[in-house]
Design a protein around this motif. Structure first.
Motif, PDB file in Angstrom:
ATOM      1  N   ARG A 117      37.528  27.433  44.007  1.00 57.35           N
ATOM      2  CA  ARG A 117      36.685  28.619  43.849  1.00 57.35           C
ATOM      3  C   ARG A 117      36.440  29.283  45.208  1.00 57.35           C
ATOM      4  O   ARG A 117      36.581  30.502  45.348  1.00 57.35           O
ATOM      5  CB  ARG A 117      35.354  28.244  43.197  1.00 57.35           C
ATOM      6  N   PHE A 118      36.096  28.487  46.205  1.00 57.06           N
ATOM      7  CA  PHE A 118      35.899  29.069  47.529  1.00 57.06           C
ATOM      8  C   PHE A 118      37.198  29.615  48.089  1.00 57.06           C
ATOM      9  O   PHE A 118      37.206  30.661  48.744  1.00 57.06           O
ATOM     10  CB  PHE A 118      35.293  28.030  48.486  1.00 57.06           C
ATOM     11  N   TRP A 119      38.314  28.943  47.839  1.00 56.14           N
ATOM     12  CA  TRP A 119      39.612  29.459  48.283  1.00 56.14           C
ATOM     13  C   TRP A 119      39.879  30.833  47.672  1.00 56.14           C
ATOM     14  O   TRP A 119      40.325  31.757  48.370  1.00 56.14           O
ATOM     15  CB  TRP A 119      40.709  28.463  47.899  1.00 56.14           C
ATOM     16  N   TRP A 120      39.619  30.971  46.379  1.00 51.22           N
ATOM     17  CA  TRP A 120      39.850  32.255  45.711  1.00 51.22           C
ATOM     18  C   TRP A 120      38.911  33.333  46.267  1.00 51.22           C
ATOM     19  O   TRP A 120      39.319  34.480  46.467  1.00 51.22           O
ATOM     20  CB  TRP A 120      39.659  32.096  44.208  1.00 51.22           C
ATOM     21  N   MET A 121      37.663  32.996  46.522  1.00 53.28           N
ATOM     22  CA  MET A 121      36.711  33.948  47.100  1.00 53.28           C
ATOM     23  C   MET A 121      37.180  34.417  48.475  1.00 53.28           C
ATOM     24  O   MET A 121      37.170  35.622  48.769  1.00 53.28           O
ATOM     25  CB  MET A 121      35.324  33.312  47.205  1.00 53.28           C
ATOM     26  N   LEU A 122      37.586  33.470  49.314  1.00 49.42           N
ATOM     27  CA  LEU A 122      38.059  33.842  50.645  1.00 49.42           C
ATOM     28  C   LEU A 122      39.316  34.699  50.553  1.00 49.42           C
ATOM     29  O   LEU A 122      39.464  35.679  51.293  1.00 49.42           O
ATOM     30  CB  LEU A 122      38.323  32.587  51.478  1.00 49.42           C
ATOM     31  N   GLY A 167      41.199  43.788  42.714  1.00 47.83           N
ATOM     32  CA  GLY A 167      41.784  43.259  41.499  1.00 47.83           C
ATOM     33  C   GLY A 167      41.759  41.760  41.312  1.00 47.83           C
ATOM     34  O   GLY A 167      42.291  41.259  40.319  1.00 47.83           O
ATOM     35  N   LEU A 168      41.149  41.002  42.230  1.00 44.34           N
ATOM     36  CA  LEU A 168      41.140  39.550  42.069  1.00 44.34           C
ATOM     37  C   LEU A 168      40.031  39.070  41.135  1.00 44.34           C
ATOM     38  O   LEU A 168      40.018  37.903  40.732  1.00 44.34           O
ATOM     39  CB  LEU A 168      41.040  38.842  43.422  1.00 44.34           C
ATOM     40  N   PHE A 169      39.100  39.981  40.788  1.00 45.44           N
ATOM     41  CA  PHE A 169      38.049  39.696  39.817  1.00 45.44           C
ATOM     42  C   PHE A 169      37.998  40.844  38.823  1.00 45.44           C
ATOM     43  O   PHE A 169      38.173  42.010  39.199  1.00 45.44           O
ATOM     44  CB  PHE A 169      36.684  39.563  40.501  1.00 45.44           C
ATOM     45  N   VAL A 170      37.748  40.521  37.550  1.00 47.12           N
ATOM     46  CA  VAL A 170      37.581  41.549  36.533  1.00 47.12           C
ATOM     47  C   VAL A 170      36.324  41.264  35.729  1.00 47.12           C
ATOM     48  O   VAL A 170      35.831  40.137  35.699  1.00 47.12           O
ATOM     49  CB  VAL A 170      38.790  41.651  35.579  1.00 47.12           C
TER      50      VAL A 170
END
Length: 295
Positions: A117-122, A167-170
């Protein structure tokens, strides 16, 4: 593997300890049950106690709900503003534009989903020099590697300047609009019993986003090592559900956490058009105007 630097093994981390440019973080959160009748699906408890009981030497601790989530919503773990994230990551010593570049290693206990999750946020903030520790602290401890106890000492503050990727969050509206589209596949990372709506859900109405397929995050991890399954195995599991590189892929779960395991492996397999429904079933199941499907 598309991005080998996004995954680090215990041997490499052990050899890197002491590097002044290295930043190691325990990202663990625990989901504790709430009393019957509670409106909350769980209590999000930061893993500070287990951190203090034993962590990778020199590591700091990141509190996902307390420091890195939106405080203006009843939902857990929702992405906050870029400004809030820049300040929080900077407080913990993650800098951008530094020489040598800051190298971040993320790990968690019991499951890698807090680290992914932190990897995706960064990644969404344009920071690409973060790696997930394969197998997390579980593998580190199983190998008898050294542990440090006590409160985090932290790292010197730094300046984190984000370059956000779109676009990494919808949101729910985008997910709803994708239902029935042939160019999009929506993936549920929860277990099959919850995907099918066969058991009561702590998130609200049992079931799934209509038309979504099921690739449980738990099936993408080797239960013996706690590390990721092979890329070949992951590719086969995704392909079996009709997930291909020529389609947009939306991943979701209960609270936008375990789905990042799916996203991490999709990224490593070379999928580009991938995104996370941040609200996931924590939002969808309780919003009566949104359709739900069950077996």
């Amino acid at each position: 593997m598309r991005d080998p630097r996004a995954l680090i093994d215990t041997n490499t981390l052990a050899a890197s300890l002491g590097d002044p440019s290295l930043r190691v973080f325990d990202c663990t959160t625990y989901l504790e049950p709430t009393p019957a009748g509670s409106a909350e699906p769980y209590n999000a408890v930061p893993g500070r106690k287990t951190f203090e009981d034993g962590h990778v030497p020199g590591a700091d601790f990141l509190d996902l709900q307390g420091e890195f989530s939106d405080t203006d919503t009843h939902l857990h773990f929702m992405m906050p503003s870029v400004a809030r994230l820049q300040a929080a990551f900077g407080r913990h010593g993650i800098g951008t534009g530094t020489r040598p570049a800051t190298r971040v290693v993320l790990y968690s206990i019991g499951t890698m989903m807090w680290a992914t999750r932190f990897w995706w946020m960064l990644r969404s903030l344009g920071f690409d020099d973060a790696a997930v520790l394969d197998g997390g602290l579980d593998k580190w401890k199983a190998e008898g590697r050294p542990l440090e106890t006590g409160a985090p000492r932290g790292y010197p503050p730094a300046t984190f300047a984000a370059t956000p990727r779109e676009g990494l969050f919808v949101d729910a509206a985008r997910v709803k609009a994708a239902i029935g589209r042939r160019d999009t596949v929506t993936v549920n990372a929860l277990g099959p019993q919850f995907h099918r709506g066969l058991e009561p859900s702590r998130y609200g109405r049992p079931g799934r986003v209509p038309g979504s397929v099921n690739v449980p995050a738990a099936t993408l991890v080797d239960p013996a090592t706690k590390g990721f399954t092979t890329l070949a195995d992951a590719a086969a599991k995704f392909a079996a559900q009709g997930i291909s590189k020529d389609k947009r892929t939306i991943c979701y779960c209960g609270g936008g956490i375990s789905a990042t395991i799916d996203l991490f492996l999709l990224h490593q397999l070379g999928h580009d058009d991938i995104t996370l429904y941040d609200g996931s079933m924590g939002e969808w199941a309780k919003t009566e105007s949104l359709p739900i499907e069950r077996d």
